[in-house]
Design a protein around this motif. Sequence first.
Motif, PDB file in Angstrom:
ATOM      1  N   ALA A 103       0.840  -1.205   0.000  1.00  0.00           N
ATOM      2  CA  ALA A 103       0.000   0.000   0.000  1.00  0.00           C
ATOM      3  C   ALA A 103       0.871   1.250   0.000  1.00  0.00           C
ATOM      4  O   ALA A 103       0.569   2.225  -0.703  1.00  0.00           O
ATOM      5  CB  ALA A 103      -0.938  -0.004   1.202  1.00  0.00           C
ATOM      6  N   ARG A 107       0.841   4.028  -2.984  1.00  0.00           N
ATOM      7  CA  ARG A 107       0.628   5.446  -2.703  1.00  0.00           C
ATOM      8  C   ARG A 107       1.767   6.293  -3.282  1.00  0.00           C
ATOM      9  O   ARG A 107       1.528   7.311  -3.920  1.00  0.00           O
ATOM     10  CB  ARG A 107       0.518   5.640  -1.188  1.00  0.00           C
ATOM     11  CG  ARG A 107       0.108   7.013  -0.731  1.00  0.00           C
ATOM     12  CD  ARG A 107      -0.152   7.050   0.779  1.00  0.00           C
ATOM     13  NE  ARG A 107      -1.334   6.251   1.137  1.00  0.00           N
ATOM     14  CZ  ARG A 107      -1.308   5.087   1.796  1.00  0.00           C
ATOM     15  NH1 ARG A 107      -0.166   4.575   2.209  1.00  0.00           N
ATOM     16  NH2 ARG A 107      -2.415   4.445   2.065  1.00  0.00           N
ATOM     17  N   ASP A 112      -4.035   3.247  -7.118  1.00  0.00           N
ATOM     18  CA  ASP A 112      -5.258   3.444  -6.331  1.00  0.00           C
ATOM     19  C   ASP A 112      -5.614   2.271  -5.434  1.00  0.00           C
ATOM     20  O   ASP A 112      -6.316   2.443  -4.443  1.00  0.00           O
ATOM     21  CB  ASP A 112      -6.461   3.650  -7.267  1.00  0.00           C
ATOM     22  CG  ASP A 112      -6.221   4.728  -8.278  1.00  0.00           C
ATOM     23  OD1 ASP A 112      -5.945   5.864  -7.872  1.00  0.00           O
ATOM     24  OD2 ASP A 112      -6.289   4.431  -9.491  1.00  0.00           O
ATOM     25  N   CYS A 137      -4.548  -1.774   3.951  1.00  0.00           N
ATOM     26  CA  CYS A 137      -4.760  -0.809   2.867  1.00  0.00           C
ATOM     27  C   CYS A 137      -5.845   0.163   3.306  1.00  0.00           C
ATOM     28  O   CYS A 137      -7.036  -0.149   3.259  1.00  0.00           O
ATOM     29  CB  CYS A 137      -5.157  -1.527   1.586  1.00  0.00           C
ATOM     30  SG  CYS A 137      -3.888  -2.660   0.992  1.00  0.00           S
ATOM     31  N   ILE A 141      -5.744   4.280  -0.495  1.00  0.00           N
ATOM     32  CA  ILE A 141      -5.450   3.017  -1.173  1.00  0.00           C
ATOM     33  C   ILE A 141      -6.445   1.971  -0.696  1.00  0.00           C
ATOM     34  O   ILE A 141      -6.520   1.666   0.488  1.00  0.00           O
ATOM     35  CB  ILE A 141      -4.012   2.531  -0.878  1.00  0.00           C
ATOM     36  CG1 ILE A 141      -2.979   3.586  -1.277  1.00  0.00           C
ATOM     37  CG2 ILE A 141      -3.740   1.201  -1.570  1.00  0.00           C
ATOM     38  CD1 ILE A 141      -2.927   3.913  -2.749  1.00  0.00           C
TER      39      ILE A 141
END
Length: 177
Positions: A103, A107, A112, A137, A141
């Motif tokens: 995650a 980012r 996404d 997440c 995210i």
Amino acid sequence: MKLVLVSCCAPCSAGAIKQLADGAIPDVDAFVVLFFNPNIFPETEYQKRMAEQIRYCDALGVRHVELEYDHAAWRNAVRGMEDAPERGPRCGACFQFRFARAAAWARENGYDAVASVLGVSRHKDQAQVDRAGMAACTGDICYMPIKWDEALRQKIGRASDFYRQNYCGCEFSIRKV
């Protein structure tokens, strides 16, 4: 949507990668296969699995990223759970550790969402993987619990010459033969 697919090995991820490459997953505009598996032991095993994953991605023309191998950090993340059974709390902590890193990478690199193939192995519990993904997440995210085409994965596996391992990855999951 730009998706990061967390992958453990080519045999488990082949069907998912093919589905994504063929545009079979709605709303996914772009994706990358992320190989972040500091749980795999020994490092020679890690290198074999990573090389096989890269070979498959390259054959399909799929973008892939390999992150650092920091087995000591992973061991710290599962400390105290070494004797837990497969599918137990150690596996949940392992998944969460790996998803948190995925995650963060997503980012930092304009993605996404995160999805994975970590639960397709017969050694793992998909619900446990999904819980860890959703917990790790957060914010901008999201975790996408995609149900991959198991028949496609098996078909590709039968037709391939993939390197296949006989344990999940960490030293605690090695099966005594």
